[in-house]
Design an enzyme around this catalytic site. Structure first.
Site, PDB file in Angstrom:
ATOM      1  N   GLY A  82      -0.515  -3.163   5.371  1.00  0.00           N
ATOM      2  CA  GLY A  82      -0.440  -4.523   5.903  1.00  0.00           C
ATOM      3  C   GLY A  82      -1.655  -5.324   5.490  1.00  0.00           C
ATOM      4  O   GLY A  82      -2.296  -5.026   4.476  1.00  0.00           O
ATOM      5  N   GLY A 111     -10.488  -3.585   0.907  1.00  0.00           N
ATOM      6  CA  GLY A 111      -9.540  -3.664   2.027  1.00  0.00           C
ATOM      7  C   GLY A 111      -9.749  -2.538   3.020  1.00  0.00           C
ATOM      8  O   GLY A 111     -10.770  -1.845   3.015  1.00  0.00           O
ATOM      9  N   THR A 154       0.898  -1.154   0.000  1.00  0.00           N
ATOM     10  CA  THR A 154       0.000   0.000   0.000  1.00  0.00           C
ATOM     11  C   THR A 154       0.929   1.194   0.000  1.00  0.00           C
ATOM     12  O   THR A 154       2.104   1.042   0.333  1.00  0.00           O
ATOM     13  CB  THR A 154      -0.825   0.009   1.312  1.00  0.00           C
ATOM     14  OG1 THR A 154      -1.751  -1.077   1.297  1.00  0.00           O
ATOM     15  CG2 THR A 154      -1.595   1.280   1.523  1.00  0.00           C
TER      16      THR A 154
HETATM   17  N1  GLY Z   1      -3.693  -2.955   3.239  1.00  0.00           N
HETATM   18  C1  GLY Z   1      -4.090  -3.052   1.910  1.00  0.00           C
HETATM   19  C2  GLY Z   1      -5.154  -4.039   1.698  1.00  0.00           C
HETATM   20  O1  GLY Z   1      -5.235  -5.031   2.423  1.00  0.00           O
HETATM   21  O2  GLY Z   1      -5.935  -3.853   0.798  1.00  0.00           O
END
Ligand code: GLY
Length: 346
Positions: free
Chosen positions: A265, A244, A214
């Site tokens: 994460g 997400g 990310t």
């Molecule tokens: N942290 C990014 C996702 O899980 O979409």
């Protein structure tokens, strides 16, 4: 008897005086602990299992990418620009850098396409803008800001978000524009791992480790305003329509008048713990520092290997921490703090 009363009164007064002095000392300590930096910026390019065997040239590319994004944020803030401008411009730069999982360089879904999520939040007003599942918006963070500033709503999804992008004249590209060979190979490995896992569930879900990546930024400007923004391609091999943590305000992205926070994460875990908001709420309800509140979330709520966070508080302290092996990150403030790092012990 009269003497006893006088002694008691004097003792009461001196206790009150000491308490008062201690309060002042605590106030001073809080102020002194803080940098009281005029501005501050923190950013990340994803957290997770980042091998220390990363070849030197790749390692160098990551450091250069983080350094370039950091310089953009520093310049905006040093010149008196807003925290919102700083986080938007930093995240746009990271979205355009194919090294990171956002914009160009986004991971592939199970179907071999790209579905992007993003959010932005203004800590001074609690205004926010977010989108999920866009497939053609080149810089999702800019669309998130348009949603925040121009619509009556906070959160748009899929086709509606793209119609709004056209209305706001936000650039759109073909879905293939986001593709890179490296991410394609990652999808192939993830597909192989998933099929092994389905045949051998005893491997455990940790066997599936394509959960991370990310980009995000958090900033404090010279007017004392805080802002945060996050953008992502999500998770390699994700199912159709999976959303997400990133665009869920309070999970992957949050800012108020105490702190601005962006997460990276495993999205499902970050969402379960409403993570970014939990850090800010812990600060508010317990009077703890940003560092302490982030530690609370990382150690008391999340599991080892789940996530990382970058953040700044209203004093200009930069806090970047994770319970993963590494996190691509960088931060700086006007008080002289400056760091570009990947692993914990750098
Ligand atoms: N942290 C990014 C996702 O899980 O979409």
């Amino acid at each position: 008897m009269k003497r006893i009363w006088i002694v008691a009164l004097v003792s009461l007064l001196s206790t009150a005086l000491i308490a008062c002095e201690t309060d002042n000392a605590n106030d001073q300590e809080t102020e002194m602990d803080a940098n009281n930096s005029e501005w501050a910026i923190a950013l990340h390019g994803g957290a997770g299992v980042i091998s220390r065997d990363l070849p030197e040239d790749e390692r160098q590319q990551y450091y250069e990418g983080l350094e370039e994004a950091l310089r953009i944020g520093e310049e905006v803030l040093r010149n008196g620009g807003s925290a919102l401008d700083a986080v938007e411009q930093v995240v746009r730069n990271l979205e355009d850098n194919p090294l990171f999982n956002a914009g160009r360089g986004s991971v592939f879904t199970h179907e071999g396409t790209h579905e992007l999520d993003a959010a932005i939040m203004d800590g001074s007003t609690l205004e926010a803008g977010a989108l999920t599942g866009v497939t053609t918006v080149r810089n999702p963070v800019t669309l998130a800001r348009k949603i925040m500033e121009n619509s009556r709503h906070i959160f748009f999804s899929g086709n509606g978000a793209e119609v709004y992008a056209d209305e706001m004249e936000v650039e759109r590209v073909e879905n293939e524009w986001f593709s890179t060979e490296r991410r394609y190979q990652q999808l192939q490995r993830a597909l192989e791992e998933s099929s092994s896992y389905l045949q051998n569930p005893e491997l455990g879900k940790d066997y599936l480790h394509f959960k991370y990546g990310t980009v995000g930024a958090a900033a404090l400007d010279q007017n004392g305003n805080l802002a945060a923004a996050t953008s992502t391609g999500g998770m390699t091999n994700k199912m159709y329509g999976r959303v997400g943590d990133v665009p869920i305000i309070g999970s992957g992205t949050y800012a108020n008048d105490l702190a601005a926070i962006s997460a990276t994460g495993w999205g499902e875990q970050i969402m379960r713990n409403v993570s970014a908001h939990t850090i800010a709420a812990h600060m508010e309800f317990t009077g703890s520092s940003l560092q302490e509140s982030m530690q609370f979330l990382l150690t008391e709520r999340l599991n080892p290997g789940d996530a990382g966070f970058i953040s700044v508080d209203r004093y200009g302290n930069v806090v970047m921490d994770m319970n993963t092996e590494g996190m691509f990150r960088a931060g700086a403030n006007a008080a002289g703090f400056r760091e570009v790092a990947i692993w914990e012990d750098e």
